[in-house]
Scaffold this motif. Sequence first.
Motif, PDB file in Angstrom:
ATOM      1  N   VAL A 288       0.984  -1.138   0.177  1.00 20.79           N
ATOM      2  CA  VAL A 288      -0.042   0.053  -0.181  1.00 20.79           C
ATOM      3  C   VAL A 288       0.514   1.007  -0.185  1.00 20.79           C
ATOM      4  CG1 VAL A 288      -1.954  -0.942   0.884  1.00 20.79           C
ATOM      5  CG2 VAL A 288      -0.238  -0.030   2.542  1.00 20.79           C
ATOM      6  N   SER A 289      -0.360   2.113  -0.646  1.00 21.12           N
ATOM      7  CA  SER A 289       0.715   3.308  -0.699  1.00 21.12           C
ATOM      8  C   SER A 289       0.829   4.956   0.238  1.00 21.12           C
ATOM      9  CB  SER A 289       0.634   4.035  -2.208  1.00 21.12           C
ATOM     10  OG  SER A 289       1.433   2.717  -2.727  1.00 21.12           O
ATOM     11  N   GLN A 290       1.478   5.482   0.551  1.00 20.23           N
ATOM     12  CA  GLN A 290       1.268   6.723   1.594  1.00 20.23           C
ATOM     13  C   GLN A 290       0.805   7.739   0.830  1.00 20.23           C
ATOM     14  OE1 GLN A 290       2.261   5.849   4.957  1.00 20.23           O
ATOM     15  NE2 GLN A 290       2.379   7.506   5.594  1.00 20.23           N
ATOM     16  N   ASP A 291       1.447   8.329  -0.468  1.00 20.76           N
ATOM     17  CA  ASP A 291       0.806   9.868  -1.215  1.00 20.76           C
ATOM     18  C   ASP A 291       1.339   8.689  -2.414  1.00 20.76           C
ATOM     19  OD1 ASP A 291       3.866   9.311  -0.703  1.00 20.76           O
ATOM     20  OD2 ASP A 291       3.900  11.072   0.853  1.00 20.76           O
ATOM     21  N   LEU A 292       1.303   9.697  -2.894  1.00 27.76           N
ATOM     22  CA  LEU A 292       2.600   9.670  -4.545  1.00 27.76           C
ATOM     23  C   LEU A 292       4.163   9.459  -4.812  1.00 27.76           C
ATOM     24  CD1 LEU A 292       2.268  10.079  -7.827  1.00 27.76           C
ATOM     25  CD2 LEU A 292       2.516  12.579  -7.618  1.00 27.76           C
ATOM     26  N   PRO A 293       4.732   9.883  -3.517  1.00 25.48           N
ATOM     27  CA  PRO A 293       6.220   9.539  -3.763  1.00 25.48           C
ATOM     28  C   PRO A 293       5.803   7.787  -3.359  1.00 25.48           C
ATOM     29  CG  PRO A 293       5.680  11.969  -3.164  1.00 25.48           C
ATOM     30  CD  PRO A 293       4.595  11.283  -3.278  1.00 25.48           C
ATOM     31  N   SER A 294       5.335   7.745  -2.446  1.00 23.11           N
ATOM     32  CA  SER A 294       5.439   6.499  -2.229  1.00 23.11           C
ATOM     33  C   SER A 294       4.610   5.542  -2.669  1.00 23.11           C
ATOM     34  CB  SER A 294       4.678   6.255  -0.768  1.00 23.11           C
ATOM     35  OG  SER A 294       4.177   5.153  -0.263  1.00 23.11           O
ATOM     36  N   ALA A 295       3.973   6.356  -3.870  1.00 26.11           N
ATOM     37  CA  ALA A 295       3.114   5.100  -4.936  1.00 26.11           C
ATOM     38  C   ALA A 295       3.970   4.887  -6.479  1.00 26.11           C
ATOM     39  CB  ALA A 295       1.485   5.718  -5.740  1.00 26.11           C
ATOM     40  N   GLU A 296       5.078   5.090  -6.327  1.00 29.50           N
ATOM     41  CA  GLU A 296       5.748   5.628  -7.294  1.00 29.50           C
ATOM     42  C   GLU A 296       7.113   5.046  -6.892  1.00 29.50           C
ATOM     43  OE1 GLU A 296       5.383  10.159  -9.199  1.00 29.50           O
ATOM     44  OE2 GLU A 296       7.509  10.162  -7.365  1.00 29.50           O
ATOM     45  N   LYS A 297       7.351   4.822  -5.866  1.00 25.99           N
ATOM     46  CA  LYS A 297       8.329   3.985  -5.821  1.00 25.99           C
ATOM     47  C   LYS A 297       7.417   2.211  -5.447  1.00 25.99           C
ATOM     48  CE  LYS A 297      10.279   6.485  -1.967  1.00 25.99           C
ATOM     49  NZ  LYS A 297      10.648   7.239  -0.275  1.00 25.99           N
ATOM     50  N   ASN A 298       5.937   1.977  -5.085  1.00 32.87           N
ATOM     51  CA  ASN A 298       5.648   1.042  -4.753  1.00 32.87           C
ATOM     52  C   ASN A 298       5.496   0.270  -6.703  1.00 32.87           C
ATOM     53  OD1 ASN A 298       5.313   0.360  -1.992  1.00 32.87           O
ATOM     54  ND2 ASN A 298       3.454   1.189  -1.816  1.00 32.87           N
ATOM     55  N   LEU A 299       5.264   1.253  -6.793  1.00 35.72           N
ATOM     56  CA  LEU A 299       4.933   1.363  -8.571  1.00 35.72           C
ATOM     57  C   LEU A 299       7.182   0.190  -8.916  1.00 35.72           C
ATOM     58  CD1 LEU A 299       3.697   0.689 -11.496  1.00 35.72           C
ATOM     59  CD2 LEU A 299       3.939   2.574 -11.471  1.00 35.72           C
ATOM     60  N   LEU A 300       7.600   0.916  -8.729  1.00 34.08           N
ATOM     61  CA  LEU A 300       8.841   1.147  -9.289  1.00 34.08           C
ATOM     62  C   LEU A 300       8.952  -0.928  -8.529  1.00 34.08           C
ATOM     63  CD1 LEU A 300      11.698   1.174 -10.397  1.00 34.08           C
ATOM     64  CD2 LEU A 300      12.376   2.236  -8.456  1.00 34.08           C
ATOM     65  N   LEU A 301       9.103  -1.076  -7.260  1.00 32.92           N
ATOM     66  CA  LEU A 301       9.671  -2.208  -6.666  1.00 32.92           C
ATOM     67  C   LEU A 301       7.894  -3.328  -7.355  1.00 32.92           C
ATOM     68  CD1 LEU A 301       9.309  -0.692  -2.812  1.00 32.92           C
ATOM     69  CD2 LEU A 301      11.299  -2.078  -3.601  1.00 32.92           C
ATOM     70  N   ALA A 302       7.009  -3.220  -8.172  1.00 33.88           N
ATOM     71  CA  ALA A 302       6.646  -4.237  -8.799  1.00 33.88           C
ATOM     72  C   ALA A 302       6.874  -4.434  -9.298  1.00 33.88           C
ATOM     73  CB  ALA A 302       5.368  -3.562  -8.652  1.00 33.88           C
TER      74      ALA A 302
ATOM     75  N   GLU B 136      -4.371  21.132  -3.431  1.00 31.74           N
ATOM     76  CA  GLU B 136      -5.313  20.323  -4.066  1.00 31.74           C
ATOM     77  C   GLU B 136      -4.182  20.738  -5.407  1.00 31.74           C
ATOM     78  OE1 GLU B 136      -8.100  23.995  -5.249  1.00 31.74           O
ATOM     79  OE2 GLU B 136      -8.965  23.824  -4.024  1.00 31.74           O
ATOM     80  N   THR B 137      -3.118  21.008  -5.655  1.00 34.48           N
ATOM     81  CA  THR B 137      -1.969  20.487  -6.653  1.00 34.48           C
ATOM     82  C   THR B 137      -1.239  19.528  -6.448  1.00 34.48           C
ATOM     83  OG1 THR B 137      -1.433  22.876  -7.002  1.00 34.48           O
ATOM     84  CG2 THR B 137      -0.082  21.549  -8.311  1.00 34.48           C
ATOM     85  N   GLU B 138      -1.265  18.669  -5.672  1.00 30.89           N
ATOM     86  CA  GLU B 138      -0.207  17.765  -5.237  1.00 30.89           C
ATOM     87  C   GLU B 138      -2.035  16.347  -5.056  1.00 30.89           C
ATOM     88  OE1 GLU B 138       2.545  19.061  -0.922  1.00 30.89           O
ATOM     89  OE2 GLU B 138       0.020  18.280  -1.054  1.00 30.89           O
TER      90      GLU B 138
ATOM     91  N   ASP C 246      -4.252  12.697 -11.055  1.00 28.76           N
ATOM     92  CA  ASP C 246      -3.577  12.222 -12.861  1.00 28.76           C
ATOM     93  C   ASP C 246      -2.893  10.573 -12.911  1.00 28.76           C
ATOM     94  OD1 ASP C 246      -4.775  14.023 -13.893  1.00 28.76           O
ATOM     95  OD2 ASP C 246      -3.433  15.397 -13.413  1.00 28.76           O
ATOM     96  N   TRP C 247      -1.882  11.313 -11.741  1.00 25.75           N
ATOM     97  CA  TRP C 247      -0.758   9.802 -11.730  1.00 25.75           C
ATOM     98  C   TRP C 247      -0.813   8.299 -12.034  1.00 25.75           C
ATOM     99  CZ3 TRP C 247       1.217   5.803  -9.429  1.00 25.75           C
ATOM    100  CH2 TRP C 247       1.697   5.465  -9.118  1.00 25.75           C
ATOM    101  N   ILE C 248      -2.379   8.348 -11.417  1.00 26.41           N
ATOM    102  CA  ILE C 248      -3.106   7.290 -10.347  1.00 26.41           C
ATOM    103  C   ILE C 248      -3.842   6.941 -12.110  1.00 26.41           C
ATOM    104  CG2 ILE C 248      -5.778   5.919  -9.663  1.00 26.41           C
ATOM    105  CD1 ILE C 248      -4.282   7.544  -6.984  1.00 26.41           C
ATOM    106  N   ALA C 249      -4.261   7.811 -12.643  1.00 24.28           N
ATOM    107  CA  ALA C 249      -5.567   7.252 -13.635  1.00 24.28           C
ATOM    108  C   ALA C 249      -4.444   7.496 -15.031  1.00 24.28           C
ATOM    109  CB  ALA C 249      -5.842   8.806 -14.614  1.00 24.28           C
ATOM    110  N   GLU C 250      -3.411   7.569 -15.105  1.00 23.71           N
ATOM    111  CA  GLU C 250      -1.677   7.001 -15.785  1.00 23.71           C
ATOM    112  C   GLU C 250      -1.883   5.626 -16.050  1.00 23.71           C
ATOM    113  OE1 GLU C 250       2.512   8.443 -17.183  1.00 23.71           O
ATOM    114  OE2 GLU C 250       1.318   9.441 -15.918  1.00 23.71           O
TER     115      GLU C 250
END
Length: 261
Positions: free
Chosen positions: A38-52, A73-75, A81-85
Amino acid sequence: MQRNIIDAHIHFDHYKENEQQMIVQSMDRWNIKGLITVSQDLPSAEKNLLLAKTYSGIYPAFGYHPEQSLPDETELAAFFDWIAEHEKEMVAIGEVGLPYYMRRDNKQIKLEKYIELLEQFILLAKRYDKPIILHAVYEDTSIVCDLLEKHSVRKAHFHWFKGDEKTVERMLENGYYISFTPDIVYEKEIQALAARYPLEQIMVETDGPWPFAGLFEGKLTEPKMIHESLKMIALIKKMELQQVYHEIYENTLTFFKLKLK
Protein backbone atom coordinates in the motif's frame (compact mmCIF):
# COMPACT_ATOMS: atom_id res chain seq x y z
CA MET A 1 5.21 -28.22 5.22
CA GLN A 2 4.25 -24.56 4.89
CA ARG A 3 1.18 -23.61 2.84
CA ASN A 4 0.81 -20.66 0.47
CA ILE A 5 0.14 -17.17 1.85
CA ILE A 6 -0.32 -13.63 0.56
CA ASP A 7 0.41 -10.58 2.69
CA ALA A 8 -2.71 -8.47 2.09
CA HIS A 9 -1.26 -5.24 3.51
CA ILE A 10 2.37 -4.24 3.77
CA HIS A 11 4.23 -0.93 3.37
CA PHE A 12 7.00 -2.51 1.33
CA ASP A 13 8.43 0.82 0.23
CA HIS A 14 9.10 1.70 3.89
CA TYR A 15 11.69 -1.09 4.28
CA LYS A 16 15.38 -0.48 3.67
CA GLU A 17 16.66 -1.78 0.34
CA ASN A 18 18.60 -4.64 1.93
CA GLU A 19 15.48 -5.62 3.91
CA GLN A 20 13.38 -5.60 0.74
CA GLN A 21 15.89 -7.85 -0.97
CA MET A 22 15.99 -10.22 2.01
CA ILE A 23 12.18 -10.48 2.10
CA VAL A 24 11.92 -11.10 -1.64
CA GLN A 25 14.69 -13.69 -1.56
CA SER A 26 12.93 -15.55 1.28
CA MET A 27 9.47 -15.60 -0.33
CA ASP A 28 9.85 -19.01 -1.98
CA ARG A 29 11.22 -20.54 1.21
CA TRP A 30 8.19 -19.35 3.21
CA ASN A 31 5.62 -19.97 0.45
CA ILE A 32 4.78 -16.27 0.19
CA LYS A 33 3.09 -15.88 -3.17
CA GLY A 34 2.46 -12.15 -3.10
CA LEU A 35 2.69 -8.86 -1.21
CA ILE A 36 -0.03 -6.21 -1.52
CA THR A 37 2.03 -3.08 -0.94
CA VAL A 38 0.00 0.00 0.00
CA SER A 39 1.02 3.60 -0.60
CA GLN A 40 1.31 6.65 1.63
CA ASP A 41 1.17 9.38 -1.03
CA LEU A 42 2.38 9.99 -4.61
CA PRO A 43 6.12 9.47 -3.94
CA SER A 44 5.27 6.28 -2.05
CA ALA A 45 3.06 5.08 -4.93
CA GLU A 46 5.87 5.76 -7.40
CA LYS A 47 8.25 3.69 -5.24
CA ASN A 48 5.77 0.83 -4.96
CA LEU A 49 5.23 0.78 -8.71
CA LEU A 50 9.00 0.61 -9.25
CA LEU A 51 9.27 -2.20 -6.69
CA ALA A 52 6.53 -4.11 -8.52
CA LYS A 53 8.50 -3.77 -11.75
CA THR A 54 11.73 -4.81 -10.01
CA TYR A 55 10.58 -7.83 -8.02
CA SER A 56 8.17 -10.63 -8.82
CA GLY A 57 5.19 -11.04 -6.49
CA ILE A 58 4.81 -7.36 -5.54
CA TYR A 59 1.34 -5.92 -6.20
CA PRO A 60 0.92 -2.17 -5.60
CA ALA A 61 -2.07 -0.22 -4.30
CA PHE A 62 -2.18 3.55 -4.67
CA GLY A 63 -3.64 5.87 -2.04
CA TYR A 64 -3.07 8.63 0.52
CA HIS A 65 -2.65 7.48 4.11
CA PRO A 66 -4.97 9.49 6.38
CA GLU A 67 -2.70 9.74 9.42
CA GLN A 68 -0.89 12.79 8.01
CA SER A 69 -1.59 16.35 6.90
CA LEU A 70 -3.92 16.73 3.95
CA PRO A 71 -2.42 17.30 0.49
CA ASP A 72 -3.03 20.65 -1.18
CA GLU A 73 -5.12 20.85 -4.35
CA THR A 74 -2.10 20.82 -6.67
CA GLU A 75 -0.60 17.75 -5.00
CA LEU A 76 -3.90 15.92 -5.07
CA ALA A 77 -4.57 16.73 -8.72
CA ALA A 78 -1.09 15.50 -9.65
CA PHE A 79 -1.68 12.28 -7.71
CA PHE A 80 -5.06 11.62 -9.32
CA ASP A 81 -3.57 12.25 -12.78
CA TRP A 82 -0.77 9.81 -11.99
CA ILE A 83 -3.24 7.16 -10.78
CA ALA A 84 -5.24 7.59 -13.99
CA GLU A 85 -2.05 6.99 -15.98
CA HIS A 86 -1.14 3.86 -13.99
CA GLU A 87 -4.53 2.45 -12.99
CA LYS A 88 -3.97 -0.80 -14.90
CA GLU A 89 -0.81 -1.41 -12.83
CA MET A 90 -2.52 -1.20 -9.42
CA VAL A 91 -4.51 -3.95 -7.74
CA ALA A 92 -6.39 -1.60 -5.38
CA ILE A 93 -6.88 1.92 -4.07
CA GLY A 94 -5.15 2.18 -0.73
CA GLU A 95 -4.28 2.89 1.92
CA VAL A 96 -6.99 5.49 2.49
CA GLY A 97 -9.36 6.29 5.33
CA LEU A 98 -9.73 8.59 8.33
CA PRO A 99 -7.12 9.87 10.83
CA TYR A 100 -8.31 8.24 14.07
CA TYR A 101 -4.96 8.12 15.89
CA MET A 102 -3.83 11.57 14.80
CA ARG A 103 -7.14 13.06 16.00
CA ARG A 104 -6.86 11.21 19.28
CA ASP A 105 -3.56 13.01 19.89
CA ASN A 106 -4.69 16.37 18.49
CA LYS A 107 -8.30 17.33 19.16
CA GLN A 108 -7.98 20.40 16.92
CA ILE A 109 -7.90 18.34 13.71
CA LYS A 110 -11.11 18.70 11.72
CA LEU A 111 -12.52 15.58 10.10
CA GLU A 112 -14.60 17.10 7.29
CA LYS A 113 -11.79 17.55 4.77
CA TYR A 114 -10.54 14.02 5.42
CA ILE A 115 -14.03 12.68 4.74
CA GLU A 116 -14.10 14.63 1.47
CA LEU A 117 -10.73 13.18 0.45
CA LEU A 118 -11.80 9.66 1.31
CA GLU A 119 -14.96 10.06 -0.75
CA GLN A 120 -12.85 11.04 -3.75
CA PHE A 121 -10.78 7.88 -3.38
CA ILE A 122 -13.93 5.77 -3.04
CA LEU A 123 -15.15 7.25 -6.31
CA LEU A 124 -11.79 6.42 -7.90
CA ALA A 125 -12.10 2.82 -6.76
CA LYS A 126 -15.56 2.66 -8.28
CA ARG A 127 -14.45 4.32 -11.54
CA TYR A 128 -11.55 1.90 -12.04
CA ASP A 129 -13.41 -1.13 -10.64
CA LYS A 130 -10.75 -1.73 -8.00
CA PRO A 131 -11.11 -2.85 -4.38
CA ILE A 132 -10.35 -0.27 -1.70
CA ILE A 133 -8.03 -0.78 1.28
CA LEU A 134 -9.18 1.16 4.33
CA HIS A 135 -7.68 2.60 7.48
CA ALA A 136 -10.76 2.99 9.68
CA VAL A 137 -11.24 1.89 13.27
CA TYR A 138 -13.71 2.26 16.13
CA GLU A 139 -16.26 5.08 15.63
CA ASP A 140 -14.70 6.17 12.32
CA THR A 141 -15.84 2.95 10.69
CA SER A 142 -19.50 3.94 10.61
CA ILE A 143 -18.61 7.09 8.65
CA VAL A 144 -16.67 5.00 6.15
CA CYS A 145 -19.52 2.50 5.86
CA ASP A 146 -21.89 5.41 5.13
CA LEU A 147 -19.67 6.52 2.24
CA LEU A 148 -19.25 3.00 0.85
CA GLU A 149 -23.00 2.44 0.97
CA LYS A 150 -23.69 5.85 -0.59
CA HIS A 151 -21.64 4.91 -3.64
CA SER A 152 -22.56 1.18 -3.68
CA VAL A 153 -18.93 0.09 -3.19
CA ARG A 154 -18.74 -3.41 -1.70
CA LYS A 155 -15.16 -4.50 -2.48
CA ALA A 156 -13.81 -2.99 0.74
CA HIS A 157 -10.95 -4.26 2.89
CA PHE A 158 -10.67 -2.87 6.43
CA HIS A 159 -7.11 -3.65 7.47
CA TRP A 160 -6.25 -4.21 11.15
CA PHE A 161 -9.85 -3.40 12.03
CA LYS A 162 -11.11 -2.71 15.55
CA GLY A 163 -14.69 -1.81 16.39
CA ASP A 164 -17.89 -2.57 18.26
CA GLU A 165 -20.39 -5.35 17.65
CA LYS A 166 -22.90 -3.14 15.84
CA THR A 167 -20.26 -2.02 13.35
CA VAL A 168 -19.04 -5.58 12.85
CA GLU A 169 -22.59 -6.68 12.06
CA ARG A 170 -22.95 -3.91 9.49
CA MET A 171 -19.65 -4.85 7.84
CA LEU A 172 -20.66 -8.49 7.70
CA GLU A 173 -23.97 -7.65 6.04
CA ASN A 174 -22.19 -5.56 3.42
CA GLY A 175 -19.65 -8.27 2.66
CA TYR A 176 -16.62 -6.24 3.68
CA TYR A 177 -13.33 -8.01 4.35
CA ILE A 178 -10.99 -7.57 7.29
CA SER A 179 -7.42 -8.74 7.76
CA PHE A 180 -5.46 -9.80 10.82
CA THR A 181 -1.87 -8.90 11.69
CA PRO A 182 0.52 -11.00 13.81
CA ASP A 183 -0.92 -9.39 16.94
CA ILE A 184 -3.73 -11.95 16.72
CA VAL A 185 -1.25 -14.36 18.31
CA TYR A 186 -1.31 -12.44 21.62
CA GLU A 187 -4.16 -9.86 21.59
CA LYS A 188 -7.42 -11.12 23.15
CA GLU A 189 -9.51 -8.36 21.53
CA ILE A 190 -8.29 -9.37 18.07
CA GLN A 191 -8.82 -13.06 18.81
CA ALA A 192 -12.43 -12.33 19.79
CA LEU A 193 -12.97 -10.51 16.49
CA ALA A 194 -11.53 -13.46 14.58
CA ALA A 195 -13.96 -15.77 16.34
CA ARG A 196 -16.84 -13.51 15.25
CA TYR A 197 -15.88 -12.83 11.64
CA PRO A 198 -16.51 -15.57 9.03
CA LEU A 199 -13.49 -17.15 7.39
CA GLU A 200 -14.76 -16.33 3.89
CA GLN A 201 -14.34 -12.59 4.64
CA ILE A 202 -10.89 -12.79 6.25
CA MET A 203 -7.39 -12.10 4.94
CA VAL A 204 -4.01 -11.84 6.70
CA GLU A 205 -1.41 -9.08 6.69
CA THR A 206 1.69 -7.78 8.43
CA ASP A 207 1.29 -4.00 8.05
CA GLY A 208 5.08 -4.18 7.99
CA PRO A 209 7.42 -2.72 8.91
CA TRP A 210 5.19 -1.98 11.92
CA PRO A 211 6.72 -3.94 14.85
CA PHE A 212 4.92 -6.48 17.03
CA ALA A 213 5.24 -7.82 20.57
CA GLY A 214 5.05 -11.32 22.07
CA LEU A 215 7.15 -13.88 20.22
CA PHE A 216 7.84 -11.19 17.56
CA GLU A 217 9.37 -8.74 20.05
CA GLY A 218 12.49 -7.04 18.67
CA LYS A 219 12.23 -8.76 15.28
CA LEU A 220 11.91 -7.17 11.87
CA THR A 221 8.32 -7.62 10.72
CA GLU A 222 8.34 -10.08 7.79
CA PRO A 223 5.57 -11.81 5.84
CA LYS A 224 6.67 -15.19 7.21
CA MET A 225 5.10 -14.13 10.54
CA ILE A 226 1.71 -14.66 8.90
CA HIS A 227 2.15 -18.41 9.31
CA GLU A 228 1.79 -17.91 13.08
CA SER A 229 -1.34 -15.80 12.50
CA LEU A 230 -2.91 -18.58 10.45
CA LYS A 231 -2.19 -21.16 13.13
CA MET A 232 -3.98 -18.96 15.67
CA ILE A 233 -6.97 -18.42 13.35
CA ALA A 234 -7.27 -22.18 12.88
CA LEU A 235 -7.15 -22.65 16.67
CA ILE A 236 -9.80 -19.97 17.26
CA LYS A 237 -12.06 -21.33 14.53
CA LYS A 238 -11.47 -24.96 15.59
CA MET A 239 -10.78 -25.78 11.97
CA GLU A 240 -8.18 -27.81 10.12
CA LEU A 241 -5.10 -25.68 9.49
CA GLN A 242 -4.94 -26.70 5.85
CA GLN A 243 -8.51 -25.51 5.26
CA VAL A 244 -7.78 -22.13 6.88
CA TYR A 245 -4.70 -21.67 4.70
CA HIS A 246 -6.62 -22.61 1.57
CA GLU A 247 -9.66 -20.40 2.19
CA ILE A 248 -7.72 -17.29 3.21
CA TYR A 249 -5.35 -17.68 0.27
CA GLU A 250 -8.29 -18.01 -2.13
CA ASN A 251 -10.06 -15.07 -0.46
CA THR A 252 -7.07 -12.86 -1.20
CA LEU A 253 -6.62 -14.03 -4.77
CA THR A 254 -10.30 -13.40 -5.50
CA PHE A 255 -10.60 -10.08 -3.67
CA PHE A 256 -7.64 -8.49 -5.46
CA LYS A 257 -8.21 -10.39 -8.74
CA LEU A 258 -4.60 -11.50 -8.61
CA LYS A 259 -2.93 -13.28 -11.49
CA LEU A 260 0.21 -14.50 -9.82
CA LYS A 261 3.43 -13.90 -11.70
